[in-house]
Design a protein around this motif. Structure first.
Motif, mmCIF file in Angstrom:
data_model
loop_
_atom_site.group_PDB
_atom_site.id
_atom_site.type_symbol
_atom_site.label_atom_id
_atom_site.label_comp_id
_atom_site.label_asym_id
_atom_site.label_seq_id
_atom_site.Cartn_x
_atom_site.Cartn_y
_atom_site.Cartn_z
ATOM 1 N N TYR A 55 0.825 -1.203 0.000
ATOM 2 C CA TYR A 55 0.000 0.000 0.000
ATOM 3 C C TYR A 55 0.864 1.260 0.000
ATOM 4 C CZ TYR A 55 -4.119 -2.786 0.821
ATOM 5 O OH TYR A 55 -5.125 -3.690 0.676
ATOM 6 N N LYS A 83 -3.488 3.865 -2.450
ATOM 7 C CA LYS A 83 -3.328 2.982 -3.605
ATOM 8 C C LYS A 83 -2.708 1.692 -3.119
ATOM 9 C CE LYS A 83 -2.785 6.555 -7.162
ATOM 10 N NZ LYS A 83 -1.906 7.070 -8.254
ATOM 11 N N VAL A 120 -6.437 -1.732 -5.637
ATOM 12 C CA VAL A 120 -7.483 -0.918 -5.019
ATOM 13 C C VAL A 120 -7.004 0.527 -4.948
ATOM 14 C CG1 VAL A 120 -8.380 -2.841 -3.648
ATOM 15 C CG2 VAL A 120 -6.633 -1.352 -2.681
ATOM 16 N N GLY A 141 -8.543 4.591 -3.304
ATOM 17 C CA GLY A 141 -9.616 5.347 -2.682
ATOM 18 C C GLY A 141 -9.078 6.496 -1.863
ATOM 19 N N PHE A 144 -15.674 5.876 2.962
ATOM 20 C CA PHE A 144 -14.447 5.102 2.786
ATOM 21 C C PHE A 144 -14.445 3.861 3.681
ATOM 22 C CE2 PHE A 144 -10.205 3.874 4.148
ATOM 23 C CZ PHE A 144 -9.573 3.660 2.925
ATOM 24 N N TYR A 163 -11.976 0.228 3.820
ATOM 25 C CA TYR A 163 -10.957 -0.643 3.221
ATOM 26 C C TYR A 163 -11.577 -1.958 2.772
ATOM 27 C CZ TYR A 163 -7.255 -4.095 3.037
ATOM 28 O OH TYR A 163 -6.445 -5.122 2.651
ATOM 29 N N HIS A 188 -14.601 -2.506 1.877
ATOM 30 C CA HIS A 188 -15.416 -2.284 0.677
ATOM 31 C C HIS A 188 -14.541 -2.227 -0.570
ATOM 32 C CE1 HIS A 188 -18.505 -0.656 -1.968
ATOM 33 N NE2 HIS A 188 -17.650 0.308 -2.300
ATOM 34 N N LEU A 189 -13.377 -1.585 -0.474
ATOM 35 C CA LEU A 189 -12.486 -1.492 -1.625
ATOM 36 C C LEU A 189 -12.020 -2.867 -2.086
ATOM 37 C CD1 LEU A 189 -10.209 1.570 -0.741
ATOM 38 C CD2 LEU A 189 -12.072 1.483 -2.412
ATOM 39 N N GLN A 196 -14.942 -4.754 -3.614
ATOM 40 C CA GLN A 196 -15.261 -4.228 -4.929
ATOM 41 C C GLN A 196 -14.242 -4.701 -5.967
ATOM 42 O OE1 GLN A 196 -18.058 -2.472 -5.624
ATOM 43 N NE2 GLN A 196 -17.481 -2.736 -7.779
ATOM 44 N N ALA A 197 -12.967 -4.755 -5.593
ATOM 45 C CA ALA A 197 -11.941 -5.245 -6.516
ATOM 46 C C ALA A 197 -12.183 -6.703 -6.859
ATOM 47 C CB ALA A 197 -10.558 -5.063 -5.893
#
Length: 281
Positions: free
Chosen positions: A7, A15, A61, A63, A70, A72, A74-75, A78-79
């Motif tokens: 990250y 990112k 990911v 965001g 926001f 984490y 969820h990101l 979603q990916a």
């Protein structure tokens, strides 16, 4: 389940690159009355899992930490969902690791698979052999207009060339008759006489000279008189599917139980030819 996380947080922008490795995943029974989001998990596993039972995914990911919603988790979800959706909407692209794999094509009026398409089938067989949970349903397509015209052309021109004593080879494209050849023009007249009767033929030869133009006019009438029904088109499509299946099995005989045939289906030809039906299961 193994993960590798990397990250970068800069100016409150996140990112990340996630690598997820799943070994020997087991899916439970589908919940019949489930009301939430449904994803093609069974197909995704069959496509993504290699012969060792391993799924290796890259999940990028991104965001903003300042976003009100926001999360984490969820990101990452979603990916993962994006990967599964891509598998569902473009399964062959996912199967080939993002490389282009459009269709398998046959030439109009021909049940043989052209050499460039045979190479595609060979690669597909190799990939399927490495995906033991994946099956392929294969069907022949046909273009009612293009295939019918090509079949009529083959019937008429094959008859003409055989009457002219031309030696034809089954593994070569059927040539267009050379109407500059007197033997071919005579053969066109013979075919015309059989199709429309000797009196109609006598009228033609009595009023016009023996030229390529006269032979072409008679050939055009022969083409217009021939008809191809749906049964012949479906038989052509079925023969294409069986030819493609044989090529797949020639490359990987062990796929016999995993390749099934679909009924013929009408479609539309493109500049590349008439597409076959391919469905991963």
């Amino acid at each position: 389940l193994g993960t590798e996380l990397r990250y970068l947080l800069q100016d409150r922008q996140l990112k990340g690159d996630n690598r997820m490795v799943v070994d020997n995943i087991q899916l439970g029974e589908e919940v019949a009355d489930y009301q939430g989001t449904r994803l093609p998990l069974k197909l995704a596993v069959a496509i993504l899992e290699d012969s060792d039972g391993r799924i290796d995914l890259s999940l990028p990911v991104a965001g903003s930490l300042d976003a009100p919603d926001f999360s984490y988790g969820h990101l990452v979800w979603q990916a993962l969902r994006n990967v599964l959706v891509k598998v569902a909407t473009a399964p062959f692209r996912a199967l080939f690791g993002g490389e282009g794999f459009d269709e398998i094509y046959a030439d109009a009026g021909d049940d043989r698979i052209p050499p460039p398409e045979r190479e595609k089938l060979h690669k597909l067989a190799e990939v399927l052999a490495k995906r033991p949970k994946l099956s392929l349903a294969l069907g022949g397509g046909y273009d009612a207009q293009g295939d019918a015209a090509a079949l009529v052309r083959q019937q008429v021109d094959r008859d003409i060339l055989q009457r002219a004593a031309y030696k034809l080879h089954a593994d070569e494209p059927l040539p267009v008759p050379d109407l500059g050849d007197p033997a071919v023009r005579s053969a066109v007249g013979d075919a015309y006489s059989v199709q429309f009767g000797r009196i109609a033929w006598l009228k033609r030869v009595a009023t016009t000279a023996d030229t390529p133009a006269r032979a072409q006019a008679m050939r055009t009438e022969l083409l217009a008189a021939r008809k191809v029904d749906d049964k012949a088109l479906q038989a052509l499509a079925d023969a294409r599917a069986r030819a493609a299946r044989q090529l797949l099995l020639a490359a990987q005989p062990a796929l016999a139980e995993r390749i099934t045939l679909l009924p013929p289906q009408a479609g539309r030809a493109s500049a590349d030819g008439v597409p076959l039906l391919l469905k991963l299961q």
